[in-house]
Design a protein around this motif. Structure first.
Motif, PDB file in Angstrom:
ATOM      1  N   THR A 548       0.840  -1.202   0.000  1.00  0.00           N
ATOM      2  CA  THR A 548       0.000   0.000   0.000  1.00  0.00           C
ATOM      3  C   THR A 548       0.878   1.256   0.000  1.00  0.00           C
ATOM      4  N   LEU A 549       0.676   2.090  -0.979  1.00  0.00           N
ATOM      5  CA  LEU A 549       1.412   3.355  -1.137  1.00  0.00           C
ATOM      6  C   LEU A 549       2.921   3.151  -1.308  1.00  0.00           C
ATOM      7  N   SER A 550       3.332   1.911  -1.559  1.00  0.00           N
ATOM      8  CA  SER A 550       4.766   1.648  -1.741  1.00  0.00           C
ATOM      9  C   SER A 550       5.255   2.271  -3.045  1.00  0.00           C
ATOM     10  N   ASP A 551       6.385   2.935  -2.998  1.00  0.00           N
ATOM     11  CA  ASP A 551       6.950   3.538  -4.213  1.00  0.00           C
ATOM     12  C   ASP A 551       8.372   3.055  -4.512  1.00  0.00           C
ATOM     13  N   VAL A 552       8.813   2.029  -3.794  1.00  0.00           N
ATOM     14  CA  VAL A 552      10.113   1.429  -4.087  1.00  0.00           C
ATOM     15  C   VAL A 552      10.089  -0.011  -3.590  1.00  0.00           C
ATOM     16  N   THR A 553      10.730  -0.899  -4.360  1.00  0.00           N
ATOM     17  CA  THR A 553      10.772  -2.306  -3.998  1.00  0.00           C
ATOM     18  C   THR A 553      12.233  -2.766  -3.936  1.00  0.00           C
ATOM     19  N   PHE A 554      12.576  -3.423  -2.836  1.00  0.00           N
ATOM     20  CA  PHE A 554      13.909  -4.007  -2.699  1.00  0.00           C
ATOM     21  C   PHE A 554      13.837  -5.486  -3.048  1.00  0.00           C
ATOM     22  N   LEU A 555      14.856  -5.971  -3.751  1.00  0.00           N
ATOM     23  CA  LEU A 555      14.946  -7.381  -4.107  1.00  0.00           C
ATOM     24  C   LEU A 555      16.032  -8.020  -3.238  1.00  0.00           C
ATOM     25  N   VAL A 556      15.606  -8.884  -2.318  1.00  0.00           N
ATOM     26  CA  VAL A 556      16.522  -9.503  -1.358  1.00  0.00           C
ATOM     27  C   VAL A 556      16.411 -11.018  -1.487  1.00  0.00           C
ATOM     28  N   GLU A 557      17.513 -11.647  -1.868  1.00  0.00           N
ATOM     29  CA  GLU A 557      17.525 -13.099  -2.063  1.00  0.00           C
ATOM     30  C   GLU A 557      16.387 -13.546  -2.969  1.00  0.00           C
ATOM     31  N   ILE A 596      22.929  -8.817   1.923  1.00  0.00           N
ATOM     32  CA  ILE A 596      22.241  -8.937   3.214  1.00  0.00           C
ATOM     33  C   ILE A 596      21.192 -10.042   3.104  1.00  0.00           C
ATOM     34  N   ARG A 597      21.144 -10.906   4.114  1.00  0.00           N
ATOM     35  CA  ARG A 597      20.139 -11.972   4.121  1.00  0.00           C
ATOM     36  C   ARG A 597      18.742 -11.386   4.354  1.00  0.00           C
ATOM     37  N   TRP A 598      17.729 -12.104   3.887  1.00  0.00           N
ATOM     38  CA  TRP A 598      16.341 -11.647   4.021  1.00  0.00           C
ATOM     39  C   TRP A 598      15.983 -11.395   5.484  1.00  0.00           C
ATOM     40  N   GLU A 599      16.321 -12.324   6.333  1.00  0.00           N
ATOM     41  CA  GLU A 599      15.976 -12.196   7.747  1.00  0.00           C
ATOM     42  C   GLU A 599      16.579 -10.928   8.346  1.00  0.00           C
ATOM     43  N   VAL A 600      17.821 -10.650   8.011  1.00  0.00           N
ATOM     44  CA  VAL A 600      18.503  -9.468   8.540  1.00  0.00           C
ATOM     45  C   VAL A 600      17.890  -8.201   7.960  1.00  0.00           C
ATOM     46  N   PHE A 601      17.631  -8.209   6.637  1.00  0.00           N
ATOM     47  CA  PHE A 601      17.061  -7.022   5.997  1.00  0.00           C
ATOM     48  C   PHE A 601      15.674  -6.710   6.562  1.00  0.00           C
ATOM     49  N   VAL A 613      13.048  -3.571  17.719  1.00  0.00           N
ATOM     50  CA  VAL A 613      13.143  -4.886  17.116  1.00  0.00           C
ATOM     51  C   VAL A 613      13.829  -5.805  18.121  1.00  0.00           C
ATOM     52  N   ASP A 614      13.444  -7.069  18.121  1.00  0.00           N
ATOM     53  CA  ASP A 614      14.099  -8.040  18.992  1.00  0.00           C
ATOM     54  C   ASP A 614      15.371  -8.542  18.303  1.00  0.00           C
ATOM     55  N   VAL A 615      16.505  -8.265  18.917  1.00  0.00           N
ATOM     56  CA  VAL A 615      17.792  -8.667  18.349  1.00  0.00           C
ATOM     57  C   VAL A 615      18.324  -9.853  19.137  1.00  0.00           C
ATOM     58  N   THR A 616      18.446 -10.985  18.459  1.00  0.00           N
ATOM     59  CA  THR A 616      18.986 -12.174  19.117  1.00  0.00           C
ATOM     60  C   THR A 616      20.479 -12.292  18.805  1.00  0.00           C
ATOM     61  N   LEU A 617      21.165 -13.073  19.621  1.00  0.00           N
ATOM     62  CA  LEU A 617      22.597 -13.272  19.393  1.00  0.00           C
ATOM     63  C   LEU A 617      22.878 -13.909  18.035  1.00  0.00           C
ATOM     64  N   ILE A 618      21.920 -14.677  17.526  1.00  0.00           N
ATOM     65  CA  ILE A 618      22.129 -15.389  16.256  1.00  0.00           C
ATOM     66  C   ILE A 618      22.327 -14.409  15.108  1.00  0.00           C
ATOM     67  N   VAL A 619      21.560 -13.308  15.123  1.00  0.00           N
ATOM     68  CA  VAL A 619      21.630 -12.357  14.007  1.00  0.00           C
ATOM     69  C   VAL A 619      22.325 -11.057  14.388  1.00  0.00           C
ATOM     70  N   ALA A 620      22.738 -10.901  15.630  1.00  0.00           N
ATOM     71  CA  ALA A 620      23.215  -9.600  16.108  1.00  0.00           C
ATOM     72  C   ALA A 620      24.393  -9.068  15.297  1.00  0.00           C
ATOM     73  N   GLN A 621      25.370  -9.910  15.009  1.00  0.00           N
ATOM     74  CA  GLN A 621      26.552  -9.413  14.306  1.00  0.00           C
ATOM     75  C   GLN A 621      26.242  -9.058  12.857  1.00  0.00           C
ATOM     76  N   ASP A 622      25.432  -9.885  12.182  1.00  0.00           N
ATOM     77  CA  ASP A 622      25.042  -9.561  10.806  1.00  0.00           C
ATOM     78  C   ASP A 622      24.198  -8.293  10.773  1.00  0.00           C
ATOM     79  N   LEU A 623      23.318  -8.147  11.753  1.00  0.00           N
ATOM     80  CA  LEU A 623      22.473  -6.955  11.802  1.00  0.00           C
ATOM     81  C   LEU A 623      23.309  -5.708  12.110  1.00  0.00           C
ATOM     82  N   LEU A 624      24.342  -5.875  12.923  1.00  0.00           N
ATOM     83  CA  LEU A 624      25.244  -4.754  13.209  1.00  0.00           C
ATOM     84  C   LEU A 624      25.945  -4.296  11.931  1.00  0.00           C
ATOM     85  N   ARG A 625      26.366  -5.240  11.126  1.00  0.00           N
ATOM     86  CA  ARG A 625      27.015  -4.881   9.856  1.00  0.00           C
ATOM     87  C   ARG A 625      26.054  -4.109   8.957  1.00  0.00           C
ATOM     88  N   ALA A 626      24.822  -4.577   8.862  1.00  0.00           N
ATOM     89  CA  ALA A 626      23.825  -3.897   8.024  1.00  0.00           C
ATOM     90  C   ALA A 626      23.522  -2.507   8.567  1.00  0.00           C
TER      91      ALA A 626
END
Length: 700
Positions: A548-557, A596-601, A613-626
């Motif tokens: 709805t009202l989206s004017d840009v689309t990102f393609l991730v994985e 960037i992985r879909w989950e992280v994005f 957002v809930d940041v778990t240790l599993i994704v924390a470092q990848d999310l920090l990079r993003a």
């Protein structure tokens, strides 16, 4: 016998010849200009023009082979034009295709004597041969043409040209022309034999080596250089050629050339000698016996960096197996200039000086001298190089220096142990060498070496005390821990590092304590709770990945993620630059996100829309990079807090590196807080662990 014409009758003829020659030169220049213009046109058209020009000149050379003045002038002009064309490597193949090689080889020799004009004159004597040799030398730059030229019979003619050196004494007026033709012949042999073992041997079999050796004594320095350059090429990895060069008594002249004030002369001479001694122990002994060592050492201070480099390489070869020679090289003053070369901006100069010092440092008598003259620090600096060979040469030299007990304290006090441990080494051989160096240092931490280090730990400046304490934590025997860290206050120095304002010092202290703890068998992790991030106002959960009202689309994985530019523009400078700047994404409807992985994005976008957002240790470092990539400081802090929960003494080093890589200020702060909090516990732990009765050494 023909009568000579009176002098006055020849004057008009000479004037006419001069005008004719000037006209020919002008015509030659016009032809060359036309060819140069052709090479600037599109390649297909240029190729036709050049090929036609080559055919024209080849036809001239084929038909104009006599001492007739008109023929000689035409041949001179034709060979000159072909040589000028051959300077452009892109058209060399066209010249060969046009049949130039046989024609040029034919004109390497003079026309038959029967073709000499009635007045016995030889117009353009040596000039045609010179241009032919020059052109063939240029064509031989391409390896695929070397054998073609040799098969056309060029070598025997080129060797004959080398022997024209005797003509200089018989014909003083033409000495310059003779010098030029000899030089061009030597240069052509150099190019023909370059990296071609069979042609190197052919030159020897054609008798080319003796005249080249004789030319080393030639008065013209350009000829000397050309002859030395040819011998240098012929000697490279060809034992038969090496032996013949030495048998022709080249060494005395080459060694005299080492002392020349002309940089080009001594550069070629040291290159010839270097190729002669390479993998040839017998010739190496002959070279040294002939007195080469001191002039080679003298070249280390030459103003010519190429000569310095070759001299350093040659000294490394001299020092390869002969222990006495290693000592003599140092005694004769090679160490200081080699150490100065380590700091040169020329990477090859640094590499060769490190190579020479590495060979010299494998002798016990030299090791302390190299370190005492200041070689240790510049060699350690070279470990930071991105050049694998340079890095390895420096590591090998340091391995040698570490073998001498007198160097160990200096090695440690300048931070050498940390440099070896922290280095990023390119090749496995260097990694192995560094590991052996650390092992060699470790084996020497006892007796007078240990006593000296303990003395430094008490009286040296603070920075040195800390380096010593850190190094001893890694290298000392478990039997000596109590004496070092309790009796001599080494523990205070390490704990003090943890409270430093420098994160690097904190890391060094933490890792050193961790190493001690490993020897004491156990350490416990410490957890800490993070503060909450600052709340902000955001667009809302319902718009996350909503078309709805989206004017840009990102393609991730390969999947679509719907977004809204207005929300992204408000979130960070990275998105503002993407959509308001000059990037291609500005007007794009679909934008691919490749790294960037879909989950992280999805988590990153959820934070942009909601502020939490809930940041778990599993994704924390990848999310920090993003978050760092897209300049989302709030999200970075959330990631930092999550990661900080997992900081332990086991992973404190990697957590520090993570905070540095992504400028994670909160994580750094948490890192420091944790260290400050556990300092008393660390101190108590180590005091107990290191004061326990030592079962191996009860006297401590």
């Amino acid at each position: 016998m023909e009568l000579k014409k009176p002098q006055d009758q020849r004057l008009p003829e000479r004037k006419g010849q001069k005008r004719k020659l000037e006209e020919e030169i002008e015509e030659e220049q016009r032809e060359i200009s036309a060819v140069e213009a052709a090479t600037a046109t599109p390649y297909g058209e240029a190729r036709k023009v050049i090929l036609n020009e080559v055919h024209t000149q080849v036809n001239i050379l084929t038909s104009a082979f006599s001492w007739n003045e008109t023929h000689r002038a035409a041949a001179k002009r034709a060979t000159h034009i072909l040589a000028e064309l051959a300077k452009n490597e892109e058209v060399v193949n066209v010249i060969v295709e046009g049949g130039a090689i046989p024609a040029l080889v034919k004109h390497l020799e003079a026309p038959p004597s029967s073709e000499i004009d009635h007045d016995n004159s030889k117009p353009f004597e040596h000039e045609v041969e010179k241009e032919s040799a020059f052109a063939l030398g240029l064509l031989a730059v391409k390896p695929e043409h070397q054998q073609i030229i040799v098969d056309a019979g060029a070598l025997s003619h080129l060797v004959s040209l080398l022997k024209r050196q005797g003509d200089v004494h018989r014909d003083i007026a033409n000495s310059r022309a003779v010098n030029s033709v000899i030089r061009r012949a030597a240069d052509a042999i150099t190019n023909l034999a370059h990296e071609n073992s069979s042609i190197k041997s052919r030159v020897r079999m054609e008798g080319g080596i003796p005249p080249l050796v004789e030319l080393l004594k030639f008065t013209d320095t350009k000829v000397q250089r050309a002859a030395a350059g040819a011998l240098r090429t012929l000697a490279f990895k060809n034992d038969e050629n090496k032996n013949q060069i030495v048998e022709c008594n080249a060494l005395p002249t080459l060694i005299l050339m080492l002392r020349s004030d002309d940089a080009a002369i001594h550069y070629e001479a040291v290159g010839v000698i270097g190729n002669l001694v390479h993998s040839s122990p017998i010739i190496k002994r002959e070279v040294l016996a002939a007195g080469a060592l001191q002039p080679v050492i003298g070249l280390l201070s030459s103003c010519c960096s190429e000569s310095q480099r070759e001299a350093a390489l040659l000294l490394g070869q001299f020092a390869a197996t002969d222990s006495d020679c290693k000592v003599h090289i140092v005694q004769r003053g090679a160490v200081r200039p080699l150490i100065e070369m380590l700091q040169s901006p020329d990477v090859q100069l640094r590499e060769m000086s490190a190579f020479a010092l590495g060979r010299l440092a494998q002798d016990t008598h030299n090791q302390a001298g190299i370190a005492h003259n200041g070689g240790l620090v510049p060699l350690l600096r070279l470990l930071d190089s991105k050049n694998g060979s340079l890095q390895h040469n420096a590591a090998f030299a340091l391995y040698g220096l570490a073998d001498n007990e007198d160097n160990v304290s200096d090695f440690i006090s300048v931070g050498g142990v940390q440099k070896l441990q922290d280095g990023e080494f390119i090749v496995q051989a260097t990694k192995d060498c560094v590991a052996k160096t650390l092992k060699r240092l470790e084996e020497k931490i006892h007796g007078r070496v240990l006593n000296h280090l303990l003395y430094l730990m008490r009286v040296a400046e603070k920075a040195v005390q800390r380096r010593v304490a850190v190094a001893l934590a890694h290298l000392c025997s478990p039997d000596d821990q109590r004496a070092i860290f309790i009796n001599n206050c080494g523990l205070d120095l390490l704990v003090g590092l943890l409270g430093s304002s420098s994160l690097k010092q904190q890391l060094d202290g933490a890792i050193a304590l961790y190493r001690l703890a490993n020897k004491a068998m156990t350490l416990s992790p410490v957890d800490a709770a993070p503060p909450s991030p600052t709340p902000q106002v955001y667009l809302g959960e319902k718009y996350v990945n909503n078309a709805t009202l989206s004017d840009v689309t990102f393609l991730v994985e390969g999947r679509q993620f719907f977004a809204h530019r207005i929300c992204l523009l408000a979130s960070s400078d990275a998105f503002r630059a993407m959509f308001d700047g000059g990037y291609r994404e500005k007007d794009a409807r679909d934008i691919e996100i490749p790294n960037i992985r879909w989950e992280v994005f999805e988590l990153m976008m959820r934070f942009i829309y909601t502020g939490s957002v809930d940041v778990t240790l599993i994704v924390a470092q990848d999310l920090l990079r993003a978050a760092d990539q897209y300049l989302l400081e709030g999200l970075k802090r959330l990631c930092e807090y999550t990661i900080a929960q997992d900081i332990t003494l086991e992973n404190i080093g990697s957590m520090y590196e993570l905070s540095e890589a992504f400028h994670a200020i909160s994580l750094r702060h948490r890192h420091s807080q944790l260290i400050q909090r556990i300092i008393p516990e660390i101190r108590n732990y180590f005091e107990k662990a290191l004061t326990k009765p030592n079962q191996h050494n009860p006297q401590l």
